[in-house]
Write a protein that holds these residues in place. Structure first.
Motif, PDB file in Angstrom:
ATOM      1  N   GLU A 145      50.184  39.837  55.374  1.00  0.00           N
ATOM      2  CA  GLU A 145      49.809  40.515  54.142  1.00  0.00           C
ATOM      3  C   GLU A 145      48.744  39.756  53.365  1.00  0.00           C
ATOM      4  O   GLU A 145      48.798  38.536  53.238  1.00  0.00           O
ATOM      5  CB  GLU A 145      51.045  40.700  53.249  1.00  0.00           C
ATOM      6  CG  GLU A 145      50.765  41.521  52.001  1.00  0.00           C
ATOM      7  CD  GLU A 145      52.013  41.735  51.144  1.00  0.00           C
ATOM      8  OE1 GLU A 145      52.049  42.732  50.409  1.00  0.00           O
ATOM      9  OE2 GLU A 145      52.928  40.896  51.219  1.00  0.00           O
ATOM     10  N   ARG A 146      47.783  40.499  52.859  1.00  0.00           N
ATOM     11  CA  ARG A 146      46.770  39.934  51.981  1.00  0.00           C
ATOM     12  C   ARG A 146      46.663  40.809  50.740  1.00  0.00           C
ATOM     13  O   ARG A 146      46.768  42.030  50.798  1.00  0.00           O
ATOM     14  CB  ARG A 146      45.401  39.867  52.675  1.00  0.00           C
ATOM     15  CG  ARG A 146      45.292  38.785  53.747  1.00  0.00           C
ATOM     16  CD  ARG A 146      45.418  37.404  53.161  1.00  0.00           C
ATOM     17  NE  ARG A 146      45.265  36.331  54.136  1.00  0.00           N
ATOM     18  CZ  ARG A 146      46.258  35.849  54.887  1.00  0.00           C
ATOM     19  NH1 ARG A 146      47.462  36.374  54.783  1.00  0.00           N
ATOM     20  NH2 ARG A 146      46.049  34.861  55.718  1.00  0.00           N
ATOM     21  N   PHE A 147      46.432  40.154  49.598  1.00  0.00           N
ATOM     22  CA  PHE A 147      46.206  40.853  48.338  1.00  0.00           C
ATOM     23  C   PHE A 147      44.711  40.852  48.067  1.00  0.00           C
ATOM     24  O   PHE A 147      44.015  39.867  48.341  1.00  0.00           O
ATOM     25  CB  PHE A 147      46.969  40.166  47.205  1.00  0.00           C
ATOM     26  CG  PHE A 147      48.443  40.090  47.450  1.00  0.00           C
ATOM     27  CD1 PHE A 147      49.249  41.200  47.244  1.00  0.00           C
ATOM     28  CD2 PHE A 147      49.032  38.922  47.921  1.00  0.00           C
ATOM     29  CE1 PHE A 147      50.618  41.142  47.481  1.00  0.00           C
ATOM     30  CE2 PHE A 147      50.391  38.853  48.173  1.00  0.00           C
ATOM     31  CZ  PHE A 147      51.189  39.968  47.948  1.00  0.00           C
ATOM     32  N   ILE A 148      44.219  41.976  47.539  1.00  0.00           N
ATOM     33  CA  ILE A 148      42.800  42.082  47.219  1.00  0.00           C
ATOM     34  C   ILE A 148      42.659  42.691  45.840  1.00  0.00           C
ATOM     35  O   ILE A 148      43.286  43.704  45.515  1.00  0.00           O
ATOM     36  CB  ILE A 148      42.048  42.920  48.290  1.00  0.00           C
ATOM     37  CG1 ILE A 148      40.572  43.098  47.914  1.00  0.00           C
ATOM     38  CG2 ILE A 148      42.711  44.261  48.528  1.00  0.00           C
ATOM     39  CD1 ILE A 148      39.724  43.734  49.020  1.00  0.00           C
ATOM     40  N   TRP A 149      41.883  42.034  45.015  1.00  0.00           N
ATOM     41  CA  TRP A 149      41.555  42.543  43.681  1.00  0.00           C
ATOM     42  C   TRP A 149      40.099  42.195  43.409  1.00  0.00           C
ATOM     43  O   TRP A 149      39.711  41.023  43.482  1.00  0.00           O
ATOM     44  CB  TRP A 149      42.461  41.923  42.616  1.00  0.00           C
ATOM     45  CG  TRP A 149      42.265  42.557  41.257  1.00  0.00           C
ATOM     46  CD1 TRP A 149      42.911  43.646  40.752  1.00  0.00           C
ATOM     47  CD2 TRP A 149      41.323  42.135  40.244  1.00  0.00           C
ATOM     48  NE1 TRP A 149      42.443  43.937  39.499  1.00  0.00           N
ATOM     49  CE2 TRP A 149      41.469  43.033  39.158  1.00  0.00           C
ATOM     50  CE3 TRP A 149      40.387  41.113  40.156  1.00  0.00           C
ATOM     51  CZ2 TRP A 149      40.697  42.919  37.996  1.00  0.00           C
ATOM     52  CZ3 TRP A 149      39.622  40.998  39.008  1.00  0.00           C
ATOM     53  CH2 TRP A 149      39.783  41.893  37.940  1.00  0.00           C
ATOM     54  N   SER A 156      43.565  36.946  48.873  1.00  0.00           N
ATOM     55  CA  SER A 156      44.460  35.796  49.040  1.00  0.00           C
ATOM     56  C   SER A 156      45.794  36.251  49.605  1.00  0.00           C
ATOM     57  O   SER A 156      46.188  37.417  49.468  1.00  0.00           O
ATOM     58  CB  SER A 156      44.684  35.080  47.705  1.00  0.00           C
ATOM     59  OG  SER A 156      45.545  33.958  47.872  1.00  0.00           O
ATOM     60  N   SER A 157      46.496  35.318  50.221  1.00  0.00           N
ATOM     61  CA  SER A 157      47.867  35.568  50.672  1.00  0.00           C
ATOM     62  C   SER A 157      48.851  35.421  49.521  1.00  0.00           C
ATOM     63  O   SER A 157      50.036  35.725  49.676  1.00  0.00           O
ATOM     64  CB  SER A 157      48.242  34.587  51.795  1.00  0.00           C
ATOM     65  OG  SER A 157      48.136  33.245  51.340  1.00  0.00           O
ATOM     66  N   ARG A 158      48.360  34.965  48.339  1.00  0.00           N
ATOM     67  CA  ARG A 158      49.244  34.710  47.188  1.00  0.00           C
ATOM     68  C   ARG A 158      48.727  35.435  45.951  1.00  0.00           C
ATOM     69  O   ARG A 158      47.569  35.269  45.560  1.00  0.00           O
ATOM     70  CB  ARG A 158      49.333  33.210  46.917  1.00  0.00           C
ATOM     71  CG  ARG A 158      49.933  32.409  48.068  1.00  0.00           C
ATOM     72  CD  ARG A 158      49.927  30.914  47.773  1.00  0.00           C
ATOM     73  NE  ARG A 158      48.570  30.381  47.756  1.00  0.00           N
ATOM     74  CZ  ARG A 158      48.046  29.711  46.732  1.00  0.00           C
ATOM     75  NH1 ARG A 158      48.742  29.536  45.613  1.00  0.00           N
ATOM     76  NH2 ARG A 158      46.818  29.245  46.808  1.00  0.00           N
ATOM     77  N   LYS A 159      49.596  36.215  45.307  1.00  0.00           N
ATOM     78  CA  LYS A 159      49.202  36.927  44.097  1.00  0.00           C
ATOM     79  C   LYS A 159      48.756  35.969  43.004  1.00  0.00           C
ATOM     80  O   LYS A 159      47.807  36.242  42.266  1.00  0.00           O
ATOM     81  CB  LYS A 159      50.364  37.780  43.587  1.00  0.00           C
ATOM     82  CG  LYS A 159      50.671  39.006  44.418  1.00  0.00           C
ATOM     83  CD  LYS A 159      51.776  39.821  43.770  1.00  0.00           C
ATOM     84  CE  LYS A 159      52.089  41.072  44.572  1.00  0.00           C
ATOM     85  NZ  LYS A 159      53.159  41.878  43.928  1.00  0.00           N
TER      86      LYS A 159
END
Length: 304
Positions: A247-251, A256-259
């Protein structure tokens, strides 16, 4: 089996630059480590308005940007002091790692002649061990990239490995990225050694298992499925994929792998802790208003 067909959506990254966005997609966030893909051009704009296409300095973390042009040229400037004119057929691989800012400017009006400016930009998420690596930028000339030709087929390996070819581009996880040109009725397959594989149709059309697919569509296949693609007309494809990273987060421009790392990047950009390009530091893209968008959701204002 064909997993999914993604239709490119229109997105504007600057007032003068509209793109077709392929990744991320709500039903398929990534293909291997590839987490973002935009197709810009061919651009039709008056030469006197060329500056409206400029992408001002903006930040990235946790990814590598890969810029690949079919026509025209772009001036890249970044926090490391790199100034590089990006030309067709080159691979421009910028690893953001712990944080970098860059701009992409269109400074030569002649690139607009005949709608010649056209490019693909992808983002490759980094494995966790490389997410905080030192930023870097590398330019690879066309003659450094493996090319294969066969009857009706021309193929350039942009990065990774596929069909027995191995690229010179430094990568951080197993992947492949190919530029393929097919003549009408030419047949082509997919590399079998990768878990996730996608085909983006830049122009033309292909037939797969009796169904025809057109420009602006991405087809995604799982490992073990080995379709034969037949070009219905002269066709250009981008093939990409590799091994999933988790899982990856994108904003916005942050991955990143970390929020919590996304939140730190927001603060770093807002407070000026990510350095602007030394020769392009008089303006920049401000941090977008959050509007309570979860860190795992792609921002509509994502920039290349």
């Amino acid at each position: 089996m064909l997993d999914i067909v993604i239709e490119a959506r229109k997105a504007a990254i600057t007032p003068g630059m509209e793109v077709r966005r392929i990744l991320p997609f709500r039903l398929r966030r990534m293909v291997g480590p590839f987490i973002f893909m935009d197709h810009a051009g061919p651009v039709a704009i008056a030469p006197e308005n060329i500056s409206s296409m400029d992408v001002l300095p903006h930040p990235h973390i946790g990814l590598s940007t890969v810029s690949y042009l079919f026509g025209g040229q772009v001036m890249h400037r970044d926090s490391l002091g790199v100034e590089q004119i990006i030309r067709p057929g080159e691979v421009n691989w910028m690893t953001a790692g712990s944080g970098i800012a860059h701009s992409e400017r269109f400074e030569d009006p002649s690139i607009l002649a005949g709608g010649a400016l056209e490019m693909i930009q992808t983002w490759v998420a980094l494995p966790e061990k490389a997410e905080e690596s030192a930023p870097s930028f590398n330019n690879y000339k066309p003659e450094e990239l493996p090319v294969f030709t066969d009857k009706g087929v021309w193929m350039r390996l942009i990065a990774g490995n596929a069909f027995g070819l191995k690229g010179n581009v430094h990568i951080h996880s197993p992947l492949f990225y190919l530029h393929v040109v097919l003549e009408k009725d030419a047949r082509f397959g997919l590399p079998q050694e990768h878990s996730e594989r996608g085909i983006y149709i830049v122009k033309g059309s292909i037939e797969v298992s009796g169904t025809t697919y057109h420009a602006g569509q991405m087809l995604i296949f799982s490992k073990g499925v080995d379709p034969i693609l037949m070009a219905k007309e002269p066709t250009t494809l981008m093939l990409l994929g590799g091994e999933p990273l988790g899982e990856r987060f994108i904003w916005w421009n942050f991955v990143s792998s970390r929020k919590e790392r996304i939140e730190q990047a927001k603060a770093d950009w807002k407070e000026g802790r990510i350095i602007l390009p030394p020769s392009d530091n008089h303006e920049y893209v401000p941090l977008p208003e959050d509007k309570s968008r979860p860190a795992g959701s792609p921002s509509p204002q994502a920039l290349s």
